[in-house]
Every structure is written in C-alpha cells, then in structure tokens.
Design an enzyme around this catalytic site. Structure first.
Site, PDB file in Angstrom:
ATOM      1  N   HIS A  59       2.825  38.518  63.718  1.00 19.40           N
ATOM      2  CA  HIS A  59       2.069  38.638  64.969  1.00 19.40           C
ATOM      3  C   HIS A  59       2.643  37.681  66.012  1.00 19.40           C
ATOM      4  CE1 HIS A  59      -1.860  40.569  63.293  1.00 19.40           C
ATOM      5  NE2 HIS A  59      -0.778  41.082  62.739  1.00 19.40           N
ATOM      6  N   GLU A  61       1.345  35.219  67.822  1.00 22.88           N
ATOM      7  CA  GLU A  61       1.021  33.807  67.656  1.00 22.88           C
ATOM      8  C   GLU A  61       1.762  33.217  66.459  1.00 22.88           C
ATOM      9  OE1 GLU A  61      -2.681  35.942  69.270  1.00 22.88           O
ATOM     10  OE2 GLU A  61      -1.127  36.344  67.784  1.00 22.88           O
ATOM     11  N   SER A  84      -6.394  38.532  72.594  1.00 22.00           N
ATOM     12  CA  SER A  84      -7.302  37.742  71.772  1.00 22.00           C
ATOM     13  C   SER A  84      -6.805  37.704  70.330  1.00 22.00           C
ATOM     14  CB  SER A  84      -8.702  38.351  71.838  1.00 22.00           C
ATOM     15  OG  SER A  84      -9.602  37.584  71.085  1.00 22.00           O
ATOM     16  N   CYS A  86      -6.299  37.715  66.382  1.00 24.82           N
ATOM     17  CA  CYS A  86      -6.969  38.310  65.234  1.00 24.82           C
ATOM     18  C   CYS A  86      -7.428  37.200  64.284  1.00 24.82           C
ATOM     19  CB  CYS A  86      -6.019  39.268  64.508  1.00 24.82           C
ATOM     20  SG  CYS A  86      -4.671  38.416  63.644  1.00 24.82           S
ATOM     21  N   CYS A  89      -4.433  35.051  62.866  1.00 30.48           N
ATOM     22  CA  CYS A  89      -3.887  34.098  63.837  1.00 30.48           C
ATOM     23  C   CYS A  89      -4.921  33.028  64.193  1.00 30.48           C
ATOM     24  CB  CYS A  89      -3.395  34.840  65.072  1.00 30.48           C
ATOM     25  SG  CYS A  89      -2.002  35.946  64.696  1.00 30.48           S
TER      26      CYS A  89
END
Length: 154
Positions: A59, A61, A84, A86, A89
């Site tokens: 992902h 992040e 935003s 998940c 993360c």
C-alpha cells in the site's frame, strides 16, 4: 472528523503525495501516494504498488515507510497520505508511533481515521478535490482492482 482548511505546508506536502498517487495511476496501479515529513523535509515517499509488484501489502503508506528506511523513532514525523489509511496501514502508524497524519480524502474510502484518532494520533482531513477525483476515476475505470485492494467481492 472535522475537515480543516489546509495550510501552505499541508498543500505543499499533499501535492507531493498526490504526485506519488499519479505515478501509481500512470503505472497501472492504484492511485494512492504518501510522503513522510520530518522538520519540514521529506524523509520518505511512496505509492501503492500492489498491481505493479504483485504484492498484497504494498500500500502507499507501507511503501513510503519502506522507502524511508530504518529509523530510531518517528516522534517528529507527519505522514501525508492521499486516501484514508486502511486498517493495515493504520496499524503500522500506531506500531511506529507516528504522531500526525494528514489525509487527502475519505470520500472514496472511509478507512480507519477513528481508530487512529482514538489512539492519540493527530489526524487532519483535507478532502482535497484532486485526491477525490483521481481515486474516484480509478474506481470507475477499474472496479475489480479496487475491490481486490479493499478485499471486497465484485
């Protein structure tokens, strides 16, 4: 989560996170980007590479954290992310003690902002129109990849 009026600093670093997201989109992947900032300087940047690398945990992040490398601590860090975070993360943010997260948008995916703020993370939500538009475009163009990313069936 209250929407805040972005400061010049927020705009500057979210623009860098958005550029990462756009790179991911241009590569055929999910348009989610992140940058990690410490004392006004970028110390890490990344974007979602799940499709490009066939890695389910790549992902935006997580890629940013990986590219920033090992650190003794995160106490002076702010993480900027276009979407935003998940639960995975968000868990990494909590695990490493990242004290501040600036979120580009939560309209396309609500993520876990409440989880973060409930554990003492300072969260700012910008509802950035560019972040909203790019993610929305990707979801319309590739619903099957989006559903795979958020672990929902088609």
């Amino acid at each position: 989560m209250p929407i805040i009026e972005p400061s010049d600093e927020h705009r500057k670093f979210m623009a860098l996170a958005y550029a990462e997201a756009k790179t991911g989109y241009d590569e055929g992947g999910l348009p989610i980007g992140a940058v990690m900032v410490e004392d006004g300087a970028v110390v890490g940047a990344g974007h979602n590479r799940r499709v490009q690398e066939g890695d389910p945990i790549a992902h935006g992040e997580m890629d940013c954290l990986r590219r920033a490398g090992r650190r003794r601590h995160y106490k002076n860090v702010t993480l900027y992310t276009t979407l935003s975070p998940c639960m995975m993360c968000s868990g990494a943010i909590i695990q490493f003690g990242i004290p501040r997260v600036v979120v580009g948008e939560d309209e396309n995916f609500a993520g876990d902002i409440g989880f973060l703020s409930g554990r003492g993370v300072e969260v700012a939500l910008l509802q950035d129109p560019d972040c909203i538009a790019l993610m929305g475009r990707f979801i319309r163009e590739h619903p099957e990849i989006w559903n795979e990313d958020i672990a929902e069936s088609d």
